[in-house]
Design a protein around this motif. Structure first.
Motif, PDB file in Angstrom:
ATOM      1  N   GLU A  96       0.831  -1.199   0.000  1.00 10.69           N
ATOM      2  CA  GLU A  96       0.000   0.000   0.000  1.00 10.69           C
ATOM      3  C   GLU A  96       0.870   1.254   0.000  1.00 10.69           C
ATOM      4  O   GLU A  96       0.578   2.224  -0.711  1.00 10.69           O
ATOM      5  CB  GLU A  96      -0.875  -0.043   1.249  1.00 10.69           C
ATOM      6  N   HIS A 105      -1.474   0.004  -8.344  1.00 16.54           N
ATOM      7  CA  HIS A 105      -2.399  -0.638  -7.402  1.00 16.54           C
ATOM      8  C   HIS A 105      -1.711  -1.804  -6.685  1.00 16.54           C
ATOM      9  O   HIS A 105      -0.979  -2.570  -7.320  1.00 16.54           O
ATOM     10  CB  HIS A 105      -3.627  -1.147  -8.156  1.00 16.54           C
ATOM     11  N   ARG A 107      -2.658  -4.597  -5.809  1.00 18.93           N
ATOM     12  CA  ARG A 107      -2.939  -5.904  -6.397  1.00 18.93           C
ATOM     13  C   ARG A 107      -1.953  -6.210  -7.525  1.00 18.93           C
ATOM     14  O   ARG A 107      -1.424  -7.310  -7.640  1.00 18.93           O
ATOM     15  CB  ARG A 107      -4.373  -5.939  -6.929  1.00 18.93           C
ATOM     16  N   SER A 137      -4.748 -12.351  -0.273  1.00 21.22           N
ATOM     17  CA  SER A 137      -5.394 -11.133  -0.762  1.00 21.22           C
ATOM     18  C   SER A 137      -6.449 -11.421  -1.826  1.00 21.22           C
ATOM     19  O   SER A 137      -7.049 -10.504  -2.375  1.00 21.22           O
ATOM     20  CB  SER A 137      -4.337 -10.171  -1.320  1.00 21.22           C
ATOM     21  N   GLN A 138      -6.637 -12.693  -2.135  1.00 20.80           N
ATOM     22  CA  GLN A 138      -7.654 -13.013  -3.130  1.00 20.80           C
ATOM     23  C   GLN A 138      -8.991 -13.307  -2.465  1.00 20.80           C
ATOM     24  O   GLN A 138      -9.029 -13.962  -1.422  1.00 20.80           O
ATOM     25  CB  GLN A 138      -7.206 -14.216  -3.957  1.00 20.80           C
ATOM     26  N   TYR A 441      -6.020   0.514   3.677  1.00 16.40           N
ATOM     27  CA  TYR A 441      -6.771  -0.034   2.548  1.00 16.40           C
ATOM     28  C   TYR A 441      -6.493  -1.513   2.267  1.00 16.40           C
ATOM     29  O   TYR A 441      -7.407  -2.324   2.146  1.00 16.40           O
ATOM     30  CB  TYR A 441      -6.455   0.778   1.292  1.00 16.40           C
ATOM     31  N   TRP A 442      -5.231  -1.896   2.165  1.00 16.49           N
ATOM     32  CA  TRP A 442      -4.865  -3.190   1.595  1.00 16.49           C
ATOM     33  C   TRP A 442      -4.986  -4.314   2.638  1.00 16.49           C
ATOM     34  O   TRP A 442      -3.990  -4.775   3.201  1.00 16.49           O
ATOM     35  CB  TRP A 442      -3.454  -3.104   1.009  1.00 16.49           C
ATOM     36  N   PRO A 469     -13.042  -3.054  -2.522  1.00 17.69           N
ATOM     37  CA  PRO A 469     -13.232  -2.325  -3.779  1.00 17.69           C
ATOM     38  C   PRO A 469     -11.912  -1.801  -4.333  1.00 17.69           C
ATOM     39  O   PRO A 469     -10.993  -1.520  -3.593  1.00 17.69           O
ATOM     40  CB  PRO A 469     -14.135  -1.157  -3.366  1.00 17.69           C
ATOM     41  N   GLU A 470     -11.848  -1.694  -5.656  1.00 20.35           N
ATOM     42  CA  GLU A 470     -10.668  -1.111  -6.306  1.00 20.35           C
ATOM     43  C   GLU A 470     -10.806   0.390  -6.213  1.00 20.35           C
ATOM     44  O   GLU A 470     -11.735   0.962  -6.789  1.00 20.35           O
ATOM     45  CB  GLU A 470     -10.618  -1.525  -7.770  1.00 20.35           C
ATOM     46  N   GLU A 472      -8.790   4.404  -6.229  1.00 19.10           N
ATOM     47  CA  GLU A 472      -7.641   5.091  -6.839  1.00 19.10           C
ATOM     48  C   GLU A 472      -6.738   5.688  -5.778  1.00 19.10           C
ATOM     49  O   GLU A 472      -5.528   5.683  -5.905  1.00 19.10           O
ATOM     50  CB  GLU A 472      -8.159   6.237  -7.730  1.00 19.10           C
TER      51      GLU A 472
END
Length: 821
Positions: A96, A105, A107, A137-138, A441-442, A469-470, A472
């Motif tokens: 992150e 990102h 991911r 993380s999946q 976030y992550w 959620p993805e 920005e």
RNA sequence: GCCGCGGUGGUGGAAUUGGUAUACACGCAAGACUUAAAAUCUUGUGACCGCAAGGUCUUGAGGGUUCAAGUCCCUCCCGCGGCACCA
């Protein structure tokens, strides 16, 4: 024929070529695939899974993986059904932070890093079953992290509360106690402050006793067990209540509850102290003292952990104006507020006995409070002139308890309190509930919804996974996670009443992800349930767990806690997940921990090109005892590389000969080597195991053309778990097998105990404990015979001239010591 | 401060649990091969005395137990790790 001529006729050992070749073949024939044959005995060999950092792995990371791979391969040869999986602890701050810097990102960067590291692991020749891979993380994985959270929530084991928590101002998130080191953030080393926040916790304290007691059931390094016991920090003591008097002596409704492990010193109490956060502070403080007290509390709150710790000796505090009544002698003592008393431990309030507690002694001196001695040691050592006397002793100045030992007094006084109904014996822990919410976030979204009408409502299991959620913008927002800005995510409907509602926006500590990953490996693709119970029953608990000591009280404690909850919930049937634990030492280079930032890493890929993976594996095994920290010495690598070359040459040479007559001396050595290597490998004594193989090879080399193929076969079999590529290649050269026949299907060699015994030994002859002579004798001959032989030796006679023999000590098959004047 | 681990050649380290201290390896030195170097091979290599045979000393320091101590006991020094106002 000279030796040199023999050696020169073979093909050169080209590590990289044969390593690539066999890695491809192994992959094709699938020797790394876990068999589903549940009739065989199983062996679950687990590594602590890595965080997929952008820096990739260096040879230091690979040390532990090499150890577990050696064991896994040996177990294969012993006929076990082996599960040796690998996965990714893929959520977490570094990805992150990297995203914040570059805009990539997490991911994406995580996926990239994983593919790099996976390639490194494959190049090292580790036998992982990649079909069992997990990635925390999946959604396919964290669906079940969320599902577990909901199960815990239903049982009240996951709960939200306001609490004074650790806050890292740089990471902008709260942290668990376990993640604070020396008052600093474990990750970024910023100074930690305290904040009063509404946060999610897991009730690990409810499991404190079981977490202590079950340590006796596992084969773990004693050091780790001690660290966990200390961290949980159980103590036995007494909790009792004291009435409160106001300034004018009128009794208040409230009472102060204190906890002590030294109730025997209670007659020495000269004041009491509440922590600044204690709930009674406000009601108890006299009007005239309000300003002073408020000012003190404000100051205490602003201090960082570091500041609090640096003032260890200086005990600050203020008088509240109130008095407490010692129930034992009805003595009135002043009540103070001081930040040397911790709100979160015990009752957040103490009885202060300056004569017998050093901290209270400092405080009393500073505030000119009375110091009353009530414990004397029997030998008169006790004195309170230069500080508190903290040992046990005999009670004085304690009315009817006088003359009792500390231990007896504690029993009697506890009983006295219990009879009066104002106190009881109890135990306390240093362990706090595990704070799992993170304002970042992550991570895994916490599956909770807040509805104006229904309150806190769990997400329906059928709605899992609750997908991250993805977004920005990953910038932390302070006390809220960046998810709070993702409107589409936040806005939802209450699962109960259907009204507009909001989602929890905090994510979970990544240690939650890793607290159960070892269970998912047995059934990583299951989308119906967390795992098939049948599979868990067969594979778990893990038989060997290899990883760094840095997780002694973090991951390892959390994972045990999870197993225990899941056991209680009936999800699994065992309580301790890791039967045997091994902690490898760290690797240093140029006197510093190997790390990219220090610029002292050895890059495995470059190393593989120069020497090959087998050399790296062997060097890691040989360099030092595996549990010890070790200095990587570039010069030292050459030794094991030479050894592998020697083995290669020896076998190449033998291919040309074809001797069938066994040599008895070699045969004996062969059996001795099998024994020593087999035993050392089980004891994780890899360094001496290799030394033993080196001696075997050195000996074989001197015997040159008298070797049989069998002598070399054994060598290759013993070497196979350590240097798998070279061994596989030589095995095929020697046996002329087709590719799909692997050495790892061969049986680990046995030794014949009758054949390892030496018929003669070298007897050490000592005179007055100094070695003066040696003598070759047959084993197990009688003491009398040995004595006779020894005393007849010219050399010994000379030594004993004009001396009188006082005593002769004989140790069978070892030594004789002649004691003379 | 409390708890735990460790200290052995120039270096990494070994030592069947009280019984030959320094296995194995690195490095170094000499030699062989080579025009030369690298690689490889051979020999030597704890320190001191000695031409040698041999002797003396040596496991952080100092004591102790024992026929015998790297190993057990006591005191101390140094290094590393964990916890750290936990009442």
């Amino acid at each position: 024929m000279s030796k040199k001529e023999n050696i020169s006729n073979g093909v050169k050992y080209e590590a990289q070529k044969i390593e690539k070749k066999w890695q491809a073949i192994w992959n094709k024939i699938g020797i790394n695939k876990t068999s589903e044959d549940n009739k065989k005995s199983k062996f679950y060999c687990l590594d602590m899974f890595p965080y997929p950092s952008g820096e990739g792995l260096h040879v230091g990371h690979m040390r532990g993986y090499t150890y577990s791979d050696v064991i896994a391969r040996k177990r294969l040869m012993e006929g076990y059904n082996v599960l040796h999986p690998m996965g990714w602890d893929a959520f977490g701050l570094p990805a992150e932070n990297y995203a914040l810097k570059t805009g990539v990102h997490p991911r994406i960067s995580t996926e990239k890093n994983i593919s790099i590291i996976k390639e490194q692991l494959k190049n090292a020749g580790y036998l992982y079953d990649w079909q069992k891979e997990v990635n925390t993380s999946q959604p396919e994985y964290y669906k079940w992290t969320q599902w577990l959270f909901l199960q815990f929530y239903k049982k009240g084991l996951a709960y939200k509360k306001m609490a004074l928590v650790n806050w890292c101002p740089s990471c902008q998130t709260v942290l668990a106690n376990e993640q604070v080191k020396d008052g600093k953030c474990e990750r970024c080393c910023s100074e930690i402050t305290k904040k009063e926040l509404n946060q999610w916790f897991l009730k690990i304290t409810q499991y404190a006793d079981r977490l202590i007691e079950d340590l006796d059931l596992v084969d773990w390094p004693e050091k780790v067990k001690i660290m966990q016991r200390n961290w949980i920090g159980r103590s036995y003591g007494v909790e009792f209540e004291m009435p409160i008097l106001d300034e004018k002596g009128g009794q208040k409704e409230e009472v102060i509850r204190v906890y002590t492990t030294r109730v025997d010193t209670v007659f020495g109490m000269t004041y009491a102290v509440l922590s600044p956060e204690h709930p009674l502070v406000e009601s108890l403080t006299a009007e005239s003292r309000k300003k002073e007290v408020e000012e003190y509390i404000k100051q205490a709150k602003e201090k960082t952990e570091i500041e609090r710790m640096s003032e260890e000796k200086e005990k600050t505090g203020v008088f509240t104006g109130a008095y407490a009544l010692n129930p034992f002698n009805q003595k009135q003592v002043p009540v103070y507020i001081g930040d040397y008393v911790l709100a979160e431990y015990g009752t957040g309030a103490i009885m202060a006995v300056p004569a017998h507690d050093q901290r209270d002694y400092f405080f009393a001196e500073k505030h000119s409070l009375e110091i009353i001695e009530v414990i004397k040691s029997e030998d008169g050592r006790s004195t309170i002139e230069n500080g508190a006397f903290e040992e046990d002793g005999v009670l004085i100045e304690s009315e009817k308890f006088n003359g009792l030992s500390s231990e007896r007094a504690q029993e009697e006084m506890t009983k006295w309190l219990e009879d009066k109904g104002i106190g009881f014996g109890t135990k306390k822990y240093k362990l706090r509930d595990w704070l799992i919410s993170r304002q970042r976030y992550w991570g895994v979204p916490i599956p909770i919804i807040y509805c104006e009408h229904c309150g806190e409502i769990p997400v329906l299991e059928s709605d899992l996974p609750l997908v991250l959620p993805e977004i920005e913008d990953f910038k932390p927002l302070g006390e809220k996670s960046p998810l709070a800005k993702a409107e589409k995510f936040v806005k939802t409907k209450c699962p109960k009443c259907g009204a507009e509602a909001k989602r929890e926006t905090d994510t979970m500590d990544t240690f939650v992800d890793s607290a159960w990953y070892y269970l998912r490996y047995v059934d990583p693709k299951n989308s119906e349930e967390i795992f098939e119970k049948k599979k868990i029953k067969y594979w778990l608990p893990t038989d060997l767990y290899v990883g760094g000591i840095e997780h002694a009280v973090l991951h390892l404690l959390y994972a045990r806690f999870f197993s225990k909850i899941m056991f209680d919930l009936g999800i699994i049937e065992f309580e301790e997940p890791f039967l045997k634990l091994f902690n490898q030492g760290m690797i240093y280079r140029n006197g510093e921990k190997m790390s990219k930032s220090k610029g002292n890493v050895v890059n495995p890929n470059e190393f593989f090109i120069k020497y090959g993976a087998d050399t790296m594996r062997l060097y890691e095994l040989f360099m030092s005892p595996p549990e010890q920290d070790a200095e990587w010495q570039d010069r030292g690598v050459i030794g094991v590389y030479r050894f592998l070359n020697k083995v290669w040459d020896l076998v190449s040479q033998q291919l040309a000969t074809n001797n069938q007559r066994p040599n008895l001396e070699i045969e004996k050595l062969r059996h001795q080597t099998i024994k020593k290597v087999s035993e050392d490998i089980e004891k994780f004594k890899f360094n001496t195991m290799i030394a033993c193989l080196m001696e075997y090879v050195n000996k074989l080399t001197t015997y040159n053309l008298q070797l049989t193929t069998h002598d070399l076969e054994i060598l290759i079999l013993l070497l196979a778990p350590l240097a798998p590529h070279l061994s596989e290649e030589l095995w095929h050269q020697l046996k002329g097998l087709p590719e799909e026949k692997t050495i790892f299907e061969e049986k680990w060699p046995d030794y014949n105990p009758d054949l390892i015994i030496d018929e003669t030994i070298e007897l050490i002859i000592q005179i007055n404990s100094k070695v003066r002579d040696k003598m070759e004798i047959k084993i197990n001959i009688s003491e009398e015979e040995v004595k006779k032989m020894v005393l007849e030796r010219e050399k010994i006679k000379k030594w004993l001239e004009n001396r009188e023999i006082k005593k002769i000590i004989y140790i069978n098959n070892r030594l004789i010591n002649i004691v003379a004047n």
